[in-house]
Design a protein around this motif. Structure first.
Motif, PDB file in Angstrom:
ATOM      1  N   SER A  33       0.858  -1.185   0.000  1.00 18.38           N
ATOM      2  CA  SER A  33       0.000   0.000   0.000  1.00 18.38           C
ATOM      3  C   SER A  33       0.896   1.237   0.000  1.00 18.38           C
ATOM      4  N   SER A  34       0.366   2.352  -0.514  1.00 18.60           N
ATOM      5  CA  SER A  34       1.243   3.517  -0.551  1.00 18.60           C
ATOM      6  C   SER A  34       0.716   4.603   0.377  1.00 18.60           C
ATOM      7  N   GLU A  35       1.634   5.373   0.918  1.00 23.71           N
ATOM      8  CA  GLU A  35       1.270   6.465   1.811  1.00 23.71           C
ATOM      9  C   GLU A  35       1.524   7.759   1.049  1.00 23.71           C
ATOM     10  N   GLU A  41       3.550  15.867   6.148  1.00 21.96           N
ATOM     11  CA  GLU A  41       4.893  15.483   5.703  1.00 21.96           C
ATOM     12  C   GLU A  41       5.652  16.706   5.185  1.00 21.96           C
TER      13      GLU A  41
ATOM     14  N   LYS B1108       6.350   4.634   0.518  1.00 26.39           N
ATOM     15  CA  LYS B1108       6.309   4.646   1.994  1.00 26.39           C
ATOM     16  C   LYS B1108       7.014   5.872   2.557  1.00 26.39           C
ATOM     17  N   ARG B1109       6.399   6.450   3.575  1.00 28.53           N
ATOM     18  CA  ARG B1109       6.897   7.698   4.121  1.00 28.53           C
ATOM     19  C   ARG B1109       8.272   7.552   4.750  1.00 28.53           C
ATOM     20  N   ARG B1110       8.454   6.458   5.463  1.00 25.84           N
ATOM     21  CA  ARG B1110       9.732   6.315   6.173  1.00 25.84           C
ATOM     22  C   ARG B1110      10.906   6.257   5.201  1.00 25.84           C
ATOM     23  N   ARG B1112      10.953   7.709   2.320  1.00 30.06           N
ATOM     24  CA  ARG B1112      11.148   9.071   1.813  1.00 30.06           C
ATOM     25  C   ARG B1112      11.944   9.917   2.794  1.00 30.06           C
TER      26      ARG B1112
END
Lengths: 161, 1127
Positions: A33-35, A41, B1108-1110, B1112
């Motif tokens: 899944s993508s965030e 952010e 995924k944020r982490r 990034r």
């Protein structure tokens, strides 16, 4: 270097508590899944940038807030609206430049970045806006070693955390 | 050697102030060794040195005297004649008068005075002369730090070893000490000085003369040092710790009661200081001094002490915690100062209880609270300040009441009826069952304040009574007796009442019941019917409130705490009572489905109560076992029943209760019975069907069997294994009995490849048997080991993995020399290995192809046509290898070689293959072979672990790694692509399980292999975990200092590998770690990394757009790190 500070005594606000995202993802989180890149952010990227003339972060001076960020991941678009501490702040362009450079370095190249001064918060609003969003002028500014040094100094704390 | 000339040279070297320190030290050492070896006598040396000792040049003279002093101190363990000692002493004592040579004289005196009796001591007369001369000539405070230290040491030594000599000075010693100590500031000196003061007063403790004025003078000096506080806290040369100094000062404060008139007011005054350190120190000193000064003297200061202690307690802002985990006390989680203050209070109240009771009862703060009890109604509405005051008063009452039975009586008399009256609780003379008739309608919601205070009193009273033999005729006991029935009624009425909104009040209700249920003194104070009533109410509460975790938790904790208290004091009748009500209820809870409570909660109740006291454990485990067996039966009989319940039951037993049983000891028979019963159950169970093989249930059963069996003693294990053996051997599906008869003669093992033919029950029996074998202790004898080997071999070749694990476990634990006196047990490790590896194996599918005898190794290498057989053999071999590897046996080398050979054998091109083996099948054999290395090196918690008594040689993984590394290295370089990937995979397993420290040593050679493996694994998502562990190895090498060289050498290949991996789509952790590794690379020298900058920056752009944020976030950091490497 300016001999006199433009805003000698700025109001310092409390830092907002960082919203902690799950640092360790639970095992059942879908690997695929993508965030999407969201407001928080972007704000996390920008909040720790140091003000050019004070040892405070832009967040503490409320130059930027989370609500002032508009982001659309699917259309690769970001708009940051910032509020200089005083109307005639000549540092506004530097702050804007810092914001732009930080985002250029932190976001994938597909993004179009739009940096604006909050309407009515600065004397030469239009001029500054124009300057900040002119590709050529930004590139030229970044050719200037003094400016780059200043920008890097402001950005330093935002990379450390 | 020209001795005089040599001596003069050495003396000259020391005395000459212009020589370097090291030269002086050498000459001192040489002289000392000459004296020690008796080459020169001290007398002749002194004569030789005469000039230096008497010259008018004071520099030389002082050096000379110092040399003599140092030499005398180096001879401390050498016997000297009396005359010599006398003349030396007199010399040094005389020299004390010469202030320029005083240091040498001090050193010499000290050395002589310190001498032990057996090597010749200074006489009393000489010691007297020494102290007289010291008194007359030495002015301590005019000296430097080192000399002052010597002075104090000398004084200490005199006081300790020659008290008579010091006594001869009379009161002059006080002047001497006073003069010496005034204005001292050095911590080392202070330490000695405090000791000296203490010694002086000890010396004069029984002297008749009045010492008050001397005491005042000395305390005037001592008092200035309180509290000990270093202004230069970080000074490096001070090795004296503050605590040590403070402790020594405290001892000095308490050394004589004569200090009392000065010390106590000082301490009380410092207590009101705002400095935290002053507070804690004065509390500490107060409690220590109170004991030393005695009750009479302390009594005079009672009022001041009470006031300041009360102030400290009442001003402490901490609140008690009203949560279920604070069931053991009334939440007295004080801060340090309040805690200390209470301790001091306890000490002084014990000394002078009458005075302090008087003060407490007449205290305005306390009375104000009692006069305004009604204002403390709802804990939510009380202002914070009043609340703190209430808690403070509670603490004061509690600590005072706990001091002795008489204080407790007095407190109860004064306060308890008042509190009860406020709560609306009436005296009720309980005639056994009549308490039930207490009118509940008359109750109103209890006020928080009085409820809290009365519980505080009750708790103190209980703590005092429980476990002691205080007669119940005491006033406090009779008061509790009078009110107990009503108050219990009140508390239980409001405990579960939903009308009571405040959780705090509910907590207090439960807590109150718990206190009353744990009152000591048999059934005299709280009658049997009352205890039963409490237990029933609390149990009922648990049933009602299973939806509200607060009440449920609270009630359960209270129940467990009551249980453990009853169990602790072993009041037999109460135990019976508890068993009947609580344990009985739990039994019915587990076996029936009457309550709606979730089963997990029921089990949690059962396990907590089982663990709260040893009296209940057996009973509850019995119930649990019954429940397990009945549930198993039901599970088999009815297809609609879910496996959750049985799994929960087994987990509760094996994960919660078994560890506790083992820890608390004395329950060894419980696991034994469980396993035996389970075996019996399986033996007779008719209805075992496919459902037993439901993975969850099956695993849970096996785990509980393993853990239970591993908890058994050797004797119990022998019984268990015998029983299991008899069950297996009586089963006709297994040829165990047959093997047992001719295990020595049997040369061939026939395998039919039909595991599925085993009935469900047989398979269950076999797995149980393997589980038991796995859990055995090394000392336990296994009957018919040889036959069992054959049984397990047969079955693992059929694909039954637990058999392979069991075989590995036996090989791991088998003694290397034969043990046991009966022939059936007799098999040493070497014999066992022989048996296994030489046994020839026949298989119907292989018949015709192989005339020669086929051993297990041959099968692994593909001599049989059946790939399935080969794969099974490889797995079995791996498990046996693991067992041997862990104990560090040589044979593991052969096994590894076999596995490696097997990897290299080209299975697809085997000529004897007439039908053509599908490529996929051949591939799976190879894969299985690579995975065998995983079995070899990974931790197998469920079969070979310390918990299951495996023999583990330290560092076995490192050893194995070092053994196989050269082999793989060589093979990987030489082999072609197809083989290479398999070899890499196998090697990757080993690398990722080996401790980093071993890897780093070989990093240079390993990095290329690791990178190859990473790239290979990254082709699909099947090996993400393997990739992750390999990447962790890489990041370990990158961050360790020792790995830098290797990294530097391989930087380019590392970068190009990592830049590919940062797009690995199947696992976020892999991408994140890869980005971190990339960032870590920037620490390499500029010239090494700069050429790769553009490449990395380009690659990292993709990571900036990671889903995924982490990743990034890491990418931003990594990008910045690389971007800031500028030309």
């Amino acid at each position: 270097m300016v001999s006199e500070l433009i805003n000698a005594n700025p109001v310092v606000y409390e830092k907002k508590e960082r919203r902690v995202r799950n640092s360790v993802p639970p095992a059942d989180v879908n690997e695929y899944s993508s965030e999407p890149i969201d407001q928080l952010e972007i704000f996390d990227h920008l909040r720790d940038i140091k003000d050019p003339e004070h040892p405070y972060s832009l967040e503490e001076l409320k130059v930027i807030t989370e609500d002032a960020i508009e982001v659309d991941d699917s259309n690769s678009y970001v708009r940051v609206t910032f509020t200089p501490t005083v109307e005639h702040c000549s540092m506004a362009t530097i702050i804007g430049l810092c914001l732009r450079v930080k985002l250029m370095r932190s976001l994938p190249p597909r993004f179009k970045i739009d940096i604006r001064i909050a309407p009515g918060s600065h004397a030469t609003e239009d001029a500054v806006n124009k300057q900040l969003n002119d590709k050529e002028r930004v590139a030229a500014a970044l050719e200037n070693p003094n400016l780059v040094e200043m920008v890097d100094e402001c950005l330093a704390p935002s990379f450390s955390c | 050697m020209d001795r005089p000339a040599e001596l003069t040279r050495l003396v000259e070297a020391y005395v000459d102030a212009s020589r370097s320190e090291s030269e002086q030290a050498v000459s001192l050492q040489e002289l000392a060794s000459l004296l020690k070896k008796d080459i020169v006598s001290i007398g002749s040396l002194t004569r030789e040195m005469e000039l230096y000792l008497t010259t008018t040049d004071h520099v030389i003279r002082s050096r000379g005297v110092l040399l003599l002093g140092e030499l005398v101190s180096s001879l401390s363990s050498k016997t000297m004649e009396k005359a010599t000692i006398h003349s030396l002493t007199m010399f040094f004592v005389d020299r004390l008068a010469d202030w320029r040579a005083q240091r040498g004289a001090l050193v010499g005196c000290l050395a002589l005075l310190r001498r032990k009796g057996d090597v010749g001591m200074v006489t009393i007369g000489d010691a007297k002369a020494a102290i007289q001369s010291f008194r007359k000539n030495v002015h301590v405070q005019t000296h430097g730090q080192h000399d002052r230290l010597l002075c104090f040491e000398l004084l200490e030594c005199l006081l300790e070893k020659y008290p008579e000599a010091v006594m001869s000075l009379g009161n002059d010693i006080f002047y001497l000490v006073t003069e010496a100590t005034e204005y001292e500031k050095d911590p080392d000196c202070l330490l000695l000085m405090f000791r000296v003061v203490r010694l002086v007063f000890q010396l004069f403790s029984d002297s008749s003369g009045p010492l008050d004025s001397e005491a005042e003078g000395l305390f005037d000096i001592l008092g200035r040092y309180f509290p000990i506080y270093f202004t230069h806290s970080k000074a490096k040369d001070i090795d004296v710790k503050r605590d040590k100094l403070s402790e020594e000062l405290m001892l000095a404060f308490a050394c004589t009661p004569l200090f009392e008139p000065f010390a106590v007011p000082l301490l009380v005054e410092k207590l009101s200081s705002s400095v935290r350190l002053a507070k804690t120190d004065s509390l500490k000193y107060l409690s220590y001094c109170a004991l030393k000064y005695g009750a009479d003297r302390m009594g005079e200061h009672a009022a001041e002490i009470w006031c300041s202690l009360k102030r400290e307690v009442l001003s402490s802002p901490q609140e008690p915690v009203f949560l279920s985990n604070s069931m053991d006390g009334l939440g007295l989680s004080d801060n340090e100062i309040a805690k200390e203050a209470l301790a001091v209070l306890a000490a002084v109240v014990t000394q002078n209880d009458n005075i302090y009771l008087e003060l407490l009862i007449n205290d305005t703060d306390i009375n104000m609270i009692f006069d305004n009890l009604t204002t403390y109604e709802d804990p939510g509405n009380i202002p914070l300040e009043s609340k703190h005051k209430l808690y403070g008063v509670g603490r004061l009452l509690s600590i005072t009441a706990k001091c002795s039975i008489s204080t407790c009586n007095k407190m109860f008399e004064c306060f308890f009826p008042k509190l009860m009256g406020n709560l609306g609780v009436l005296i009720f003379k309980a005639s056994d069952n009549g308490f039930l008739s207490v009118e509940q309608e008359s109750f109103r919601t209890p006020n928080f304040g009085p409820l809290y205070l009365s519980l505080v009193l009750l708790e103190s009273c209980r703590d005092l009574i429980v476990g002691s033999n205080i007669p119940i005729t005491e006033i406090c006991c009779s008061l509790v007796m009078d009110f107990s029935a009503s108050i219990i009624k009140l508390l239980s009425f409001f405990m579960g009442d939903d009308g009571v909104r405040s959780e705090t009040v509910q907590f207090l209700c439960v807590k109150g019941l718990q206190i009353l249920a744990t009152f000591g003194g048999g059934f005299e104070i709280v009658s049997k019917s009352l205890l039963e009533y409490i237990l029933t109410t609390v149990v009922a509460e648990i049933f009602v409130h299973h939806n509200s975790s607060f009440m449920w938790d609270l009630a359960l904790k209270a129940l467990a705490s009551i249980g453990s208290s009853i169990d602790k004091y072993q009041e037999q009748e109460k135990v019976l009572c508890y068993m009947a009500i609580v344990v009985g209820k739990i039994s019915s809870l587990l076996t029936s489905s009457e309550s709606e409570m979730p089963y997990a909660l029921k089990l949690s109740i059962a396990s907590q109560i089982a663990m709260c006291g040893r009296s209940y454990t057996r009973e509850i485990i019995q119930v649990l076992e019954t429940a397990i067996f009945s549930n198993l039966t039901e599970f088999h009989a009815d297809e609609n029943i879910q496996p959750t319940k049985i799994v929960q039951l087994l987990d509760c037993l094996s994960r919660t209760l078994l560890p506790w049983l083992q820890e608390s000891g004395g329950f060894e028979d419980i696991p034994e019975h469980f396993v035996l019963n389970l075996l019996e159950e399986i033996k007779h169970a008719e209805a075992v069907n496919m459902r037993t093989l439901d993975k969850d249930v099956f695993d849970a059963i096996m785990m509980s069997v393993k853990l239970s069996a591993s908890n058994c003693t050797v004797t119990s294990q022998t019984m268990v294994i015998d029983k299991a053996y008899s069950i297996v051997s009586s089963n006709s599906s297994f040829r165990l009995a047959e093997y047992a008869v001719d295990s020595y003669k049997l040369k061939e093992l026939h395998i039919s490849l039909e595991l599925d033919k085993l009935s469900t029950r047989d398979r269950l029996v076999l797995s149980l048997f393997s589980s038991i074998v796995v859990a055995l202790r090394p000392q336990t004898c296994i009957p018919h080991v040889r036959a069992i080997f054959l049984l397990f071999m047969e079955n693992f070749l059929k694909g039954h993995i637990p058999s392979a694990e069991a075989l590995g476990s036996i090989l791991n634990k088998l003694s290397s020399t034969a043990q046991g006196n009966k022939a059936v047990y007799n098999c040493s490790l070497e014999e066992a290995i022989d048996l296994i590896f030489k046994m020839s194996i026949s298989n119907e599918q292989a018949v015709g192809h192989n005339d020669n005898r086929t051993s297990i190794v041959d099968i692994c290498l593909g001599s049989s046509n059946s790939k399935l057989l080969q794969a099974n053999a490889i797995v079995g071999l791996a498990w046996m290898g693991k067992g041997l590897l862990m104990r560090g046996h040589e044979k593991v080398k052969d096994i590894t070689t076999t596995l490696v050979q097997c990897l290299l054998t080209d299975n697809t091109l085997k000529p004897s293959n007439s039908e053509g083996i599908p490529e996929q099948e051949a591939h799976s054999v190879m894969r299985c072979c690579a995975d065998a290395f995983h079995i070899l090196v990974s931790d197998a918690e469920a079969s070979l672990s310390r918990r299951l008594h495996a023999v583990v040689r330290p560092l076995y993984k490192q050893r194995f790694f070092l053994m196989v590394m050269p082999i793989f290295q060589d093979l990987i370089i030489r082999s072609d692509t197809g083989k290479r990937s398999l070899l890499c995979r196998a090697f990757a397993y080993i690398i990722s399980e080996t401790p980093l420290i071993a890897i780093i040593g070989e990093a240079k050679k390993l990095i290329p292999v690791i990178l190859d493996a990473l790239l290979m694994f990254s082709e699909n998502g099947d090996y993400k975990d393997r990739m992750y562990s390999l990447l962790l190895v890489v990041s370990g090498i990158l961050t360790e200092e020792a790995g830098q060289d290797a990294v530097n050498e391989n930087a380019r290949s590392i970068v190009s590998c990592l830049t590919r991996i940062i797009q690995y789509p199947h696992m976020m952790l892999v991408r994140e770690t890869a980005v971190q590794c990339l960032a870590a690379l920037t620490t390499l020298p500029y010239a090494r990394v700069y050429p790769m900058r553009a490449e990395v920056l380009q690659a990292i752009l993709k990571a900036l757009d990671d889903p995924k944020r982490r990743v990034r976030e890491e990418a931003v950091r990594c990008r910045q790190a690389w971007a800031s490497i500028t030309a």
